[in-house]
Design a protein around this motif. Structure first.
Motif, PDB file in Angstrom:
ATOM      1  N   PHE A  59     -23.330   5.887  19.591  1.00  0.00           N
ATOM      2  CA  PHE A  59     -23.975   4.838  20.398  1.00  0.00           C
ATOM      3  C   PHE A  59     -23.180   4.366  21.602  1.00  0.00           C
ATOM      4  N   THR A  60     -21.870   4.634  21.636  1.00  0.00           N
ATOM      5  CA  THR A  60     -21.099   4.337  22.856  1.00  0.00           C
ATOM      6  C   THR A  60     -19.806   5.115  22.825  1.00  0.00           C
ATOM      7  N   ASN A  61     -19.034   4.952  23.884  1.00  0.00           N
ATOM      8  CA  ASN A  61     -17.695   5.523  23.936  1.00  0.00           C
ATOM      9  C   ASN A  61     -16.760   4.436  24.449  1.00  0.00           C
ATOM     10  N   THR A  62     -15.738   4.140  23.664  1.00  0.00           N
ATOM     11  CA  THR A  62     -14.868   3.010  24.021  1.00  0.00           C
ATOM     12  C   THR A  62     -14.118   3.270  25.327  1.00  0.00           C
ATOM     13  N   GLY A  63     -14.032   4.534  25.718  1.00  0.00           N
ATOM     14  CA  GLY A  63     -13.296   4.843  26.959  1.00  0.00           C
ATOM     15  C   GLY A  63     -14.205   5.056  28.152  1.00  0.00           C
ATOM     16  N   ALA A  64     -15.471   4.640  28.053  1.00  0.00           N
ATOM     17  CA  ALA A  64     -16.418   4.941  29.141  1.00  0.00           C
ATOM     18  C   ALA A  64     -15.973   4.314  30.463  1.00  0.00           C
ATOM     19  N   THR A  65     -15.870   5.145  31.489  1.00  0.00           N
ATOM     20  CA  THR A  65     -15.597   4.654  32.843  1.00  0.00           C
ATOM     21  C   THR A  65     -16.540   5.407  33.788  1.00  0.00           C
ATOM     22  N   GLU A 119     -13.849  10.867  17.395  1.00  0.00           N
ATOM     23  CA  GLU A 119     -12.693  11.293  18.194  1.00  0.00           C
ATOM     24  C   GLU A 119     -12.932  10.840  19.625  1.00  0.00           C
ATOM     25  N   LEU A 120     -11.871  10.762  20.392  1.00  0.00           N
ATOM     26  CA  LEU A 120     -11.980  10.472  21.828  1.00  0.00           C
ATOM     27  C   LEU A 120     -12.870   9.275  22.149  1.00  0.00           C
ATOM     28  N   GLY A 121     -12.775   8.244  21.332  1.00  0.00           N
ATOM     29  CA  GLY A 121     -13.516   7.008  21.618  1.00  0.00           C
ATOM     30  C   GLY A 121     -14.991   7.045  21.251  1.00  0.00           C
ATOM     31  N   GLN A 122     -15.445   8.138  20.623  1.00  0.00           N
ATOM     32  CA  GLN A 122     -16.875   8.256  20.297  1.00  0.00           C
ATOM     33  C   GLN A 122     -17.204   7.472  19.031  1.00  0.00           C
ATOM     34  N   LEU A 123     -18.076   6.460  19.153  1.00  0.00           N
ATOM     35  CA  LEU A 123     -18.424   5.648  17.986  1.00  0.00           C
ATOM     36  C   LEU A 123     -19.765   6.084  17.402  1.00  0.00           C
ATOM     37  N   PHE A 124     -19.779   6.295  16.096  1.00  0.00           N
ATOM     38  CA  PHE A 124     -20.975   6.727  15.361  1.00  0.00           C
ATOM     39  C   PHE A 124     -21.268   5.734  14.241  1.00  0.00           C
TER      40      PHE A 124
END
Ligand code: FDA
Length: 392
Positions: A51-57, A96-101
């Motif tokens: 649903f999101t990525n904590t590192g999204a820029t 991984e890599l900030g991917q939230l599930f």
């Protein structure tokens, strides 16, 4: 029927926009031609919704104007969506890599959005098609399959063209054109690549063979992730990611051993195992069938002691720069997203409102903003939905 805000499309962006507008006290109606809301949310992330990525820029998005997404992404961040998820006690994890599930199911995200809509007094009509849209004084008149709706603000949140079987249509682009917007060429993104002719024959029987980490590369763009051979070509995260940057004719390369210096490693193997054949040595670091195929296609497999230093260095260099000639993509049938779409030049980056028609908004994937694989596309849907929802 009269409403303040009519939103076409009950997907990620449309529902988020509805929540924000409803919370401001606006009377909101969301219509969708599908029989259920949020079908792509349900099928996303293998049923667990990334649903999101904590590192999204903004750097994680493709757009003819890379600056356009900045304002909305800065004002509704991954932390804001995580707060909502936590408020609804939905358990999640970072893959991984900030991917939230979701730990359990993407159904929980759809339920959360519907609960928020209900609390905000939003009305949702499914199985409701849109036949005609007209600009009138004070808003828009929209002819739907359930009758005429008059709305002060009209939000188009119909998504991209990928997976037509899930309800994707080109309505958003048609409406944009109707109101004078330019559509940048669309194409499938985050999509498996196909091989043809001799290039397919070389690898077709490797379908199912997977490499946990490779580095795909087109020009200066590269992605480090897994790769998979399919019956029609290649897939896996590194391929899906690079597919958004690849166009037919572009040079596509893979580093098959990105974690080591393959030339040095082969020299060390010759020292340690001089009698072993190259294909068996390579099977230690690559899937066995692939190692054998590379030896058939490129390097003759001999006992290690028979290779000169220069030959091993060259084989190492080739393993770091393996060419793949793709013929195309699997297209919208399997693509996760649609690249291109409504030119952002015609939209306000802070509100998503049309620069040509007051009260008309475009949000989500229908706009020429496309994220990488890994939760970035939903983050754009939430952020652009919020941006419009604050002002409609
Ligand atoms: P979305 O497609 O969600 O919603 C559009 C809505 O408009 C749909 O409900 C549709 O029925 C409706 N509509 C279309 N035409 C209409 C018409 N003519 N009349 C009325 N209604 C109409 N992203 C991510 O960040 N993490 C992930 O895990 C995944 N996983 C994933 C898996 C798969 C298989 C796909 C196909 C896609 C993903 N994505 C993803 C991408 C993500 O799903 C996508 O970017 C967002 O859903 C886009 O949100 P929108 O609201 O813009 O469109």
């Amino acid at each position: 029927m009269k409403v303040d805000v009519l939103i076409i499309g009950a997907g990620a962006a449309g529902l988020m926009c509805a929540i924000a507008a409803g919370q401001r006290g606006r009377e909101v109606l969301v219509v969708d031609h599908a029989n259920k809301v949020g079908k792509k949310i349900l099928m996303s992330g293998g049923g667990r919704c990334n649903f999101t990525n904590t590192g999204a820029t903004p750097a994680n998005y493709l757009s003819a104007n890379p600056h356009f997404c900045k304002s909305a992404l800065a004002r509704y961040t991954p932390a804001d969506f995580i707060e909502l998820v936590e408020k609804h006690r939905i358990a999640y994890h970072e893959k991984e890599l900030g991917q939230l599930f979701c730990d359990e199911s993407s159904k929980l995200i759809v339920r959360m959005l519907l609960d928020e809509c209900a609390q905000a007094g939003v009305r949702i009509e499914t199985s409701c098609g849109v036949e005609k849209v007209r600009k009138v004084d004070g808003g828009f008149t929209v002819m739907t399959s359930r009758g005429e709706v008059h709305a002060q603000s009209l939000v188009v949140a119909t998504g991209g063209l990928s997976i037509p079987s899930m309800g994707a249509t080109g309505l958003g682009y048609e409406l944009a054109r109707q109101f004078g917007h330019q559509i940048l060429p669309t194409r499938a993104g985050l999509v498996p690549l196909t091989l043809s002719g001799k290039h397919q024959e070389r690898y077709a029987d490797l379908a199912g063979v997977a490499l946990p980490i490779v580095q795909s590369r087109v020009g200066k763009r590269q992605f480090r992730a897994g790769m998979l051979f399919t019956h029609r070509g290649i897939s896996g995260p590194s391929v899906l990611q690079i597919s958004s940057y690849w166009q037919p004719g572009d040079d596509l390369r893979f580093d098959l051993l990105p974690d080591q210096d393959a030339g040095e490693w082969l020299l060390a193997q010759r020292q340690a195992r001089p009698a072993m054949e190259l294909k068996n040595v390579l099977s230690d670091v690559l899937p066995k069938r692939l190692a054998q195929r590379l030896c058939e296609l490129w390097f003759e497999s001999r006992p290690m002691r028979q290779y000169r230093d220069a030959e091993l260095s060259q084989i190492g260099a080739q393993l770091h720069d393996w060419p793949m000639v793709a013929s195309g993509t699997e297209g919208y049938r399997t693509a996760e997203v649609t690249l291109g779409g409504i030119n952002t030049d015609g939209l306000s980056s802070s509100t998503m409102q049309s620069r040509y028609v007051d009260g008309l908004y475009f949000i989500g994937e229908v706009v020429d903003v496309t994220g990488w694989l890994g939760g970035y596309n939903f983050q754009w849907a939430w952020a652009s939905g919020q941006a419009a929802g604050q002002v409609v």
